[in-house]
Design an enzyme around this catalytic site. Structure first.
Site, short mmCIF file in Angstrom:
data_model
loop_
_atom_site.label_atom_id
_atom_site.label_comp_id
_atom_site.label_asym_id
_atom_site.label_seq_id
_atom_site.Cartn_x
_atom_site.Cartn_y
_atom_site.Cartn_z
N HIS A 1 11.86 33.86 29.98
CA HIS A 1 10.51 32.06 29.92
C HIS A 1 10.15 31.69 31.32
O HIS A 1 8.54 31.76 30.39
CB HIS A 1 12.17 31.11 30.63
N TYR B 1 2.08 22.07 29.07
CA TYR B 1 2.72 22.58 27.10
C TYR B 1 2.47 20.85 26.56
O TYR B 1 2.75 21.18 25.32
CB TYR B 1 3.09 23.43 27.26
N GLY C 1 16.28 20.26 20.53
CA GLY C 1 14.82 19.89 19.27
C GLY C 1 13.67 20.49 19.56
O GLY C 1 13.16 20.83 18.71
N TYR D 1 11.57 33.38 36.31
CA TYR D 1 12.99 32.67 35.89
C TYR D 1 12.92 33.97 35.20
O TYR D 1 13.86 34.06 34.39
CB TYR D 1 12.93 31.73 35.14
N ARG E 1 16.99 17.87 23.83
CA ARG E 1 15.77 17.94 23.61
C ARG E 1 15.68 20.08 23.45
O ARG E 1 14.92 20.12 23.24
CB ARG E 1 14.94 17.97 25.01
N ASP F 1 14.15 25.99 25.44
CA ASP F 1 12.49 25.87 24.72
C ASP F 1 11.07 27.20 24.62
O ASP F 1 10.74 26.28 24.25
CB ASP F 1 12.41 25.13 26.21
#
Length: 371
Positions: free
Chosen positions: A124, A30, A208, A128, A205, A135
């Protein structure tokens, strides 16, 4: 200086054989998609075909004529593996080659079958279970939106909004306005709070990624999409929360967002780049008020250059101080503590950091050119 062009050229020149001959070293990962989305923006702004060819050459390493993707296995149900598919739309539009549509179809098939929480949010990864990570909203949702509008007449747009509603509802900390890295619906993971299912910290992050997911999805969705304004509202709320944790002197942000004065915390390039990108893109899309946000944008953009950038003797852009990786659980039992987040390697020219930085530069320059 046109920093976006200088950074794109630096990436192309630094290790050309790895990127051009082996499709970013032969791995469907990714982080390279983050870089290539930056190249797409630079190509659109400059009109220089070499940037489009760079995207095409790297993606063509992976995409077979029948649409199969080298190194990709749908049965992993890893939301990260959707991210590179965002480049397939521009490749298909520009070339008309069916292999790009077929590859996009394959990735969309994963989303159709992808496991979900009880409220319909994507896990995810298969490994998981019942976990929503910030993310993942970046990895999967903008692709999902663009696929729906390009190939499916926008049939599932409400499901795209649902991804944000469910994640925001569970991951928001009302006190700070920040978002926790992850949530375990079953509340059984070692890193999860036994009462809330939340991870313990605000990782820069991950917030973000969420902000980029919001602006990227807003760019794709028609303005009359029901509940689109919800995305605008949470974008602004989250950015305002982030600004209150900014390092005032430098104009950038910390690896662990709220622990500004804790020993070991550090100013981090990838999250800071993502926040700058989200502000600039929000202004460009006219979902953020320019008068309100422009001074902040200029300050933080300058902060990126001052705090993180060094030029090599060749004139290449080096981006310093990016966290190499951070996650939760897995074989190495990442526990989500503050100590964990500051213990991961800090490196130069991390692809995720470079990609976010390149996108931020391109968005900033476009917004400033509109003045």
């Amino acid at each position: 200086m046109n920093w976006s062009v200088k950074t794109a050229n630096s990436i192309m020149e630094r290790l050309p054989q790895i990127y051009e001959d082996k499709g970013y070293n032969g791995k469907w990962s990714y982080d390279y998609g983050v870089v290539l989305k930056g190249f797409e923006r630079v190509w659109k702004q400059t009109g220089e075909q070499k940037y489009f060819e760079y995207i095409k050459k790297n993606m063509d390493y992976f995409i077979n004529e029948d649409g199969a993707i080298k190194g990709y296995r749908i049965e992993e149900f890893n939301i990260d593996h959707i991210n590179n598919g965002k480049l397939l739309f521009v490749l298909y539009k520009e070339t008309g080659e069916e292999k790009y549509k077929k590859a996009a179809d394959l990735l969309f098939t994963q989303l159709e079958k992808h496991p979900r929480t009880s409220e319909g949010a994507f896990w995810h990864k298969q490994i998981y279970p019942f976990q929503v990570w910030l993310d993942g909203l970046y990895m999967g949702t903008p692709f999902y939106a663009e696929y729906q509008l390009t190939f499916a007449n926008g049939e599932e747009l409400e499901d795209i909004i649902r991804q944000f509603k469910v994640s925001y509802q569970h991951l928001l900390d009302e006190k700070t306005g920040l978002l926790y890295h992850a949530w375990d619906e079953k509340k059984v993971q070692p890193w999860a709070n036994k009462e809330t299912g939340l991870s313990a910290n605000f990782w820069g992050r991950s917030i973000g990624w969420y902000l980029l997911a919001l602006v990227d999805t807003l760019e794709i969705l028609p303005t009359d999409t029901p509940d689109r304004n919800f995305l605008v509202e949470i974008l602004e709320k989250t950015l305002k929360a982030i600004v209150s944790y900014q390092d005032e002197a430098s104009g950038v942000w910390y690896q662990v967002t709220d622990k500004i004065h804790e020993k070991g915390n550090y100013l981090e390039a990838s999250c800071s780049s993502m926040y700058v990108c989200a502000i600039a893109k929000g202004i460009r899309l006219e979902v953020l008020d320019r008068q309100e946000w422009e001074a902040q944008l200029k300050k933080s953009h300058q902060g990126l250059l001052d705090e993180f950038v060094l030029l090599t003797k060749e004139g290449w852009v080096n981006l310093n101080k990016s966290c190499q990786v951070a996650g939760l659980g897995g074989a190495d039992r990442r526990d989500g503590t503050y100590t964990y987040y500051i213990s991961e390697p800090v490196i130069c020219n991390d692809q995720k950091g470079l990609g976010a930085f390149l996108q931020a530069l391109a968005e900033f320059e476009e917004v400033m050119n509109e003045e």
